[in-house]
Design an enzyme around this catalytic site. Structure first.
Site, PDB file in Angstrom:
ATOM      1  CB  SER A  43      -0.929   0.013   1.229  1.00  0.00           C
ATOM      2  OG  SER A  43      -0.182  -0.130   2.427  1.00  0.00           O
ATOM      3  CG  ASP A 338      -4.496   5.415   6.575  1.00  0.00           C
ATOM      4  OD1 ASP A 338      -3.309   5.207   6.910  1.00  0.00           O
ATOM      5  OD2 ASP A 338      -5.030   4.837   5.614  1.00  0.00           O
ATOM      6  CG  HIS A 341      -1.267   3.796   4.478  1.00  0.00           C
ATOM      7  ND1 HIS A 341      -2.499   3.293   4.857  1.00  0.00           N
ATOM      8  CD2 HIS A 341      -0.583   2.764   3.923  1.00  0.00           C
ATOM      9  CE1 HIS A 341      -2.559   2.004   4.538  1.00  0.00           C
ATOM     10  NE2 HIS A 341      -1.410   1.661   3.977  1.00  0.00           N
TER      11      HIS A 341
END
Length: 374
Positions: A43, A338, A341
């Site tokens: 991610s 978040d 991340h």
């Protein structure tokens, strides 16, 4: 002088056309010499591949407020804006590198590079396998499909040129080290940490060596960053709320001690292999310990999420649901967007260090050097 004045308009028109032709010629020449960027990972690097697979909600970022800063809409990037590969492409004078699974991609787009990364992916096939993410080995298979496409459309010689000049950017491992704890918090009480780290590094280097055999020569690698200190892990140990999760810290340190030696060994065994290893751990630690130096007011709490430190993965859930989220007013104040991340601002700072940072953080080459070394 009189003749130039007499034929001024015609002369200027001719000069304009000549300069335009020369500009186009120079641009084509530049593009034929440009190095492509092929991206593998999780991610941290996924720019939208998971938009096109049936996976779990936490592995997708195709809802607002993801993408709010730069794109003004969610693109599938796990941040408020651009990710590290976006900035690296910009510094290398490349367009945004498209996700492999994006519909409508063409061979001409892929000649600049392709992003194969998938949120939730690991070096191990078992990592988040039930969630249907794209593990590193499958990303390699997708790269092989692109190579085949190049050969069919561009021929052997041009394919060899693109692949040999390209830079291969890889970020993998955090999900491998976190996943066992998400399944069984006491997993490593009965399983060897040393052996597990060897599996992760072994699978990663297998992919690197496969890319080398296909023709790749230049690699950008990140070591394990401060995964142990992201907002989502600050409450994992109920006896140490607000502290980094030490069981993962041990795995990260084992990984980071071994990866430089492994890369040096590959360099010794494979002629022409060049790499840039970025010390993400030290860079992350420095930013967390000196936040104001990097323009941050908050390095423990996320901008978007819920619960303590906004660490719960609820960013993007609709208002009125049981998992409603909070959103900060100014994301530029935050290191993390978040619970897992970093923000666009933090991503840009990391990309700048990877591109042309000091030798104590990146080496033996910088990414800038790898791109310039055609």
């Amino acid at each position: 002088m009189a003749n130039i004045e007499r034929f001024g308009p015609m002369f200027l028109l001719f000069l304009t056309i000549l300069l335009s032709i020369n500009s186009i010629s120079c641009e084509k020449s530049l593009l034929t010499k440009q190095a492509a960027l092929f991206v593998f990972g999780d991610s941290v690097f996924d720019v939208g591949n998971n938009n096109y697979i049936n996976t779990f909600r936490a592995a997708q970022a195709n809802v607002w407020p993801y993408g709010q800063t730069t794109f003004k809409f969610p693109t599938g990037r796990n941040s408020d804006g651009r990710l590290i590969p976006d900035f690296i492409a910009e510094y290398a004078w490349l367009p945004l590198i498209p996700p492999y699974l994006q519909p409508g991609n063409s061979v001409s787009q892929f000649t600049y590079g392709v992003n194969f990364a998938s949120a939730g992916a690991g070096a191990l096939v078992e990592t988040y396998k039930p969630q249907n993410v794209i593990p590193l080995g499958s990303q390699l298979n997708n790269f092989k499909n692109v190579e085949k496409m190049f050969k069919e459309k561009l021929g052997e010689a041009e394919t060899k040129r693109i692949i040999s000049r390209a830079v291969y950017l890889i970020q993998i491992g955090p999900n491998d080290y976190f996943y066992p704890f998400s399944v069984n918090i006491s997993y490593f009480q009965s399983n060897s940490k040393d052996r597990f780290v060897d599996y992760v590094i072994g699978n990663t280097t297998t992919v690197i060596e496969e890319i080398y055999k296909i023709g790749g020569r230049k690699f950008g690698i990140m070591n394990m960053g401060r995964l142990d200190c992201v907002p989502g892990l600050l409450t994992l140990d109920p006896t140490r709320i607000g502290s980094c999760f030490e069981p993962i810290t041990e795995l990260i340190k084992l990984h980071n001690v071994r990866i430089p030696n492994v890369l040096r060994d590959i360099q010794r065994r494979f002629p022409g292999f060049k790499y840039s290893l970025f010390d993400s751990y030290s860079a992350g630690t420095e930013a967390m310990e000196n936040p104001t130096k990097y323009g941050f007011k908050e390095v423990k709490k996320a901008c978007c999420g819920s619960g303590p430190f906004r660490g719960s993965s609820t960013c993007g859930y609709r208002a009125g649901t049981s998992r409603e989220f909070e959103l900060c007013e100014n994301v530029d104040d935050y290191m993390f967007f978040d619970g897992s991340h970093t923000s666009e601002k933090a991503n840009q700072q990391t990309a700048e260090l990877m591109w042309d940072g000091p030798s104590d953080l990146v080496g033996p080459f910088t990414l800038k050097t790898l791109f310039q070394n055609l």
